[in-house]
Motif scaffolding. Structure first.
Motif, PDB file in Angstrom:
ATOM      1  N   ALA A 685      42.217-155.100 -19.216  1.00 51.13           N
ATOM      2  CA  ALA A 685      41.647-154.870 -20.326  1.00 51.13           C
ATOM      3  C   ALA A 685      41.190-155.892 -20.940  1.00 51.13           C
ATOM      4  O   ALA A 685      39.885-156.049 -21.831  1.00 51.13           O
ATOM      5  CB  ALA A 685      42.943-154.619 -21.540  1.00 51.13           C
ATOM      6  N   LYS A 686      41.655-157.846 -20.738  1.00 50.85           N
ATOM      7  CA  LYS A 686      40.994-158.536 -21.006  1.00 50.85           C
ATOM      8  C   LYS A 686      39.289-158.620 -20.627  1.00 50.85           C
ATOM      9  O   LYS A 686      37.967-159.030 -21.352  1.00 50.85           O
ATOM     10  CB  LYS A 686      41.559-159.944 -20.751  1.00 50.85           C
ATOM     11  CG  LYS A 686      42.521-160.470 -21.187  1.00 50.85           C
ATOM     12  CD  LYS A 686      42.859-161.855 -20.989  1.00 50.85           C
ATOM     13  CE  LYS A 686      44.392-161.901 -21.523  1.00 50.85           C
ATOM     14  NZ  LYS A 686      44.762-163.320 -21.163  1.00 50.85           N
ATOM     15  N   ARG A 687      38.879-158.413 -19.619  1.00 53.23           N
ATOM     16  CA  ARG A 687      37.742-157.928 -18.768  1.00 53.23           C
ATOM     17  C   ARG A 687      36.970-156.881 -19.251  1.00 53.23           C
ATOM     18  O   ARG A 687      35.186-157.126 -19.542  1.00 53.23           O
ATOM     19  CB  ARG A 687      37.711-158.063 -16.772  1.00 53.23           C
ATOM     20  CG  ARG A 687      38.522-159.435 -16.593  1.00 53.23           C
ATOM     21  CD  ARG A 687      37.469-159.431 -14.872  1.00 53.23           C
ATOM     22  NE  ARG A 687      38.555-158.412 -14.422  1.00 53.23           N
ATOM     23  CZ  ARG A 687      39.355-158.372 -13.864  1.00 53.23           C
ATOM     24  NH1 ARG A 687      40.020-159.340 -13.764  1.00 53.23           N
ATOM     25  NH2 ARG A 687      40.432-157.470 -13.093  1.00 53.23           N
ATOM     26  N   SER A 688      37.098-155.890 -19.667  1.00 55.89           N
ATOM     27  CA  SER A 688      36.425-154.836 -20.077  1.00 55.89           C
ATOM     28  C   SER A 688      36.377-154.975 -21.806  1.00 55.89           C
ATOM     29  O   SER A 688      36.635-155.538 -22.829  1.00 55.89           O
ATOM     30  CB  SER A 688      37.448-153.728 -20.370  1.00 55.89           C
ATOM     31  OG  SER A 688      38.260-153.781 -18.610  1.00 55.89           O
ATOM     32  N   ARG A 689      34.578-154.487 -21.755  1.00 57.25           N
ATOM     33  CA  ARG A 689      34.329-154.197 -22.651  1.00 57.25           C
ATOM     34  C   ARG A 689      34.285-152.820 -23.175  1.00 57.25           C
ATOM     35  O   ARG A 689      33.728-151.972 -24.077  1.00 57.25           O
ATOM     36  CB  ARG A 689      32.757-155.157 -22.882  1.00 57.25           C
ATOM     37  CG  ARG A 689      32.576-156.035 -22.142  1.00 57.25           C
ATOM     38  CD  ARG A 689      33.448-157.211 -23.509  1.00 57.25           C
ATOM     39  NE  ARG A 689      33.752-158.678 -23.143  1.00 57.25           N
ATOM     40  CZ  ARG A 689      34.479-159.221 -22.575  1.00 57.25           C
ATOM     41  NH1 ARG A 689      35.033-158.525 -22.155  1.00 57.25           N
ATOM     42  NH2 ARG A 689      34.216-160.150 -22.516  1.00 57.25           N
TER      43      ARG A 689
END
Length: 709
Positions: A685-689
């Motif tokens: 989730a943190k890596r995704s935009r």
């Protein structure tokens, strides 16, 4: 006995019928329809003769003497109607088949006797007979054609001061037919090339000037006198076609043995006249086609041979006026006619790509070229893919596709094969595929594939590959469905034939298989009926291709599976039917799991997409959990650093598994927690935009975190 007392024709014996028919044919003065009817009846009797002889009946060949054969062969004369000549050809062929060696001997005696008489009339008949018989009995006719002294005698005949146009025409038509035979073509080049060049290069004004300079009194007396000294335009054009056949394939000089100084006077050094090049002949044919479209057959035949040369291909393709004229000529040509076949042959020559070579074949060719010519032999740059693609585009822009669509409806197998070849070449250019579809190419390829007999395997595969290329690049809804008469499921069967290799080929070309998979994938993205049809027609082949050593092919197969399983019915039948095929279904799930861990990102993406649909079934979730690395492989998709799409697929699969009901869902949640899914989803989730990826991760986390509480 009067004619009214004669028994009906059907009551006569076979011999009497034959004699009566010859009597009618010898009478002369009949209407063409009557002559054709008699020839056809005689042909039928001759065709039936071998079977009748096997039953113990007497052969009708026994009553056919030299005069009878003269009668049939006389109807091959160019002065007869074209229809009569065609039926006489069939009758002669039937006679030769029934009479065997005896008939061949009679034909030889007829030809040689006519040549020995040496009158214009005899020459015309002999030449016409040879022209008609070359396709029927090529071995016998070529033997007669190569009779010692025959070809050298043609030069003086064609160079006579006062000419017979019909003799010249008959002679050149014979040479034209003879050039289809390799040995005859070499003999024509040896003995006839000089006077053929003279005919083609003749300037009518020079004939007049020469006659006036010599003070010939006939010059001013009657127009016919001078007229008879010139070669007609038609004769010049025929001579040009023969030259084109000689120039189309350059003759390889035969190596001389040591000490060999030649065998006859023709080997003596002589002054060489200027040679008409194949490019010059091509320009002549192009001009003929534009200036005199009513007599297109000769120019089309000439261009069909001239366009075998790369330089002519390039020049002809850049001549917009001639290209458009060729398209109009094809449009007006009767189906199954020599004119239609010749025009199609030209377009095939212009659009043909060189055969694809494997790396090994290319290296061997280069080594051979180096050995043969010390490295100086270079490939023809005009035949590289870029030049061929440019020619294909020019042919397409000339309006060829709608005309091919019209001709395909009534074409012979041979012409249909040429039509397929043209569309196949044009379809290589991706930017033209949509327009090909709009102009009816898909319908042509589908109907052609169905119309061709199964023995025409190569032509059918070519049609299927052209179809695949077009369907890769377009929205199927633009071609199929609605008020259109063609269903897209009709494209499935031709495409699936490309999923297995061509047994007749020396090398295994995977490009047709790859293109077919892409086209089927596009079709499978549309509706349930198409997916079901694909599964029924080719699932075993598709499943086998998942294991193909070529990564592009296996990936394409996985992409097709991904689209197929978007239909719940197909997904359940193939991967989740625990009651009927538990073992097979489990093995298939394991295959897709393995592809989710493949090196190729596209393969992982396709398999991940399939698993996102399949994990909605409890059986698939159980199979993933039971696999030693199942959970780790799925979480591996979520760990992807650079590919948002792969992370999305992984998060969706995790969500499907942890939200499963009952014991299966509990087992999935336990396995995911044990495998570290919580931290993986947080990092994902943190890596995704992308909102969809984040939402999928949050959904999975909510379930897992709720379980943990």
């Amino acid at each position: 006995m009067s004619s009214t007392d004669q028994p009906p024709f059907d009551d006569l014996s076979r011999q009497d019928k034959t004699l009566l028919l010859f009597a009618r044919l010898m009478e002369g003065g009949k209407e063409d329809e009557e002559t054709v009817a008699s020839l056809d009846t005689l042909t039928g009797l001759l065709n039936d003769d071998p079977d009748a002889v096997k039953k113990g009946e007497q052969s009708i060949v026994a009553v056919i003497d030299a005069d009878c054969l003269d009668t049939i062969l006389g109807y091959l004369d160019m002065r007869q109607a074209e229809t009569v000549r065609a039926h006489a050809t069939l009758c002669t062929s039937a006679f030769l088949n029934a009479a065997g060696d005896h008939g061949r001997k009679m034909l030889s005696e007829f030809f040689l006797a006519r040549i020995r008489r040496s009158t214009y009339d005899d020459y015309i008949v002999a030449f016409c007979v040879a022209t008609a018989m070359f396709p029927v009995v090529p071995d016998l006719t070529s033997e007669l054609f190569l009779t010692e002294g025959f070809l050298p005698s043609l030069g003086p005949l064609m160079r006579r001061k006062f000419k017979s146009r019909k003799v010249e025409t008959a002679c050149l038509e014979m040479l034209n037919a003879a050039c289809m035979h390799a040995a005859c073509r070499e003999a024509v080049e040896r003995y006839c090339i000089d006077w053929l060049e003279e005919i083609v290069d003749q300037d009518p004004d020079e004939v007049v000037c020469s006659a006036q300079h010599t003070g010939d009194p006939d010059v001013n007396n009657h127009e016919g006198s001078l007229y008879m000294r010139r070669h007609s335009q038609h004769v010049q054009n025929l001579a040009a076609v023969v030259l084109a056949k000689l120039r189309a394939v350059p003759k390889q000089p035969a190596p001389k043995k040591p000490g060999d100084k030649g065998s006859d006077e023709n080997d003596e050094p002589r002054v060489q006249q200027a040679e008409t090049s194949i490019e010059d002949l091509s320009k002549r044919f192009s001009k003929m086609l534009v200036d005199d479209p009513d007599h297109a057959q000769v120019s089309v035949e000439g261009l069909a041979y001239a366009s075998l040369q790369s330089k002519v291909k390039e020049e002809l393709s850049q001549d917009k006026e001639t290209l458009k004229r060729l398209v109009r000529t094809l449009e007006k040509a009767p189906p199954k006619s020599p004119l239609a076949y010749g025009a199609l042959s030209i377009f095939v020559n212009l659009t043909r790509y060189l055969p694809r070579e494997t790396e090994e074949q290319e290296k061997l060719r280069q080594l051979k070229a180096y050995a043969d010519a010390a490295g100086k032999l270079q490939p023809d740059s005009l035949m590289d893919d870029a030049h061929v693609a440019a020619r294909c585009k020019r042919v397409f822009e000339a309006g060829i596709t709608p005309v091919l669509a019209i001709h395909s409806k009534e074409s012979s197998v041979a012409s249909l094969t040429l039509i397929i070849s043209i569309l196949h070449s044009i379809s290589v250019t991706q930017s033209l595929r949509g327009q090909l579809a709009q102009q009816g190419a898909v319908r042509v390829l589908l109907s052609s594939w169905s119309a061709l007999p199964e023995k025409e395997a190569l032509a059918r595969r070519t049609a299927a590959q052209a179809l695949a290329r077009i369907l890769i690049s377009i929205n199927p809804a633009l071609v199929f469905g609605g008020s259109r008469p063609v269903s897209q499921t009709s494209a499935v069967r031709p495409l699936t034939t490309l999923l297995t290799p061509d047994d007749s080929s020396d090398t295994r070309d995977l490009l047709p298989t790859f293109e077919s998979l892409l086209a089927l994938t596009n079709l499978a993205s549309t509706d349930h009926d198409t997916r079901r049809t694909i599964v029924r027609a080719a699932w075993d082949k598709i499943e086998e291709l998942l294991f193909n050593s070529n990564s592009r092919v296996s990936t394409a197969a996985a992409e097709l599976v991904c689209n197929i399983v978007q239909a719940p019915e197909q997904a359940h039948e193939l991967f989740a039917d625990e009651e009927k095929n538990a073992v097979k279904c489990a093995n298939r799930v394991k295959v897709m799991l393995a592809l989710c861990d493949a090196e190729d990102p596209k393969a992982r993406s396709a398999a991940g997409g399939a698993m996102a649909a399949l994990t909605q079934f409890e059986f698939v979730v159980k199979t993933v959990i039971a696999h030693p690395r199942g959970v780790d492989i799925i979480l591996g998709l979520c760990r992807e650093q650079d590919d948002e799409g792969l992370r999305h697929r992984g998060a969706v699969i995790v969500g499907n598994m942890v939200t499963a009901e009952g014991d299966v869902g509990k087992a999935a949640r336990d396995a995911m927690v044990k495998g570290g899914a919580v931290q993986v989803l947080v990092d994902c989730a943190k890596r995704s935009r992308t909102a969809e990826v984040v939402q999928a991760c949050v959904g999975g986390l909510e379930v897992l975190m709720g379980k943990g509480e």
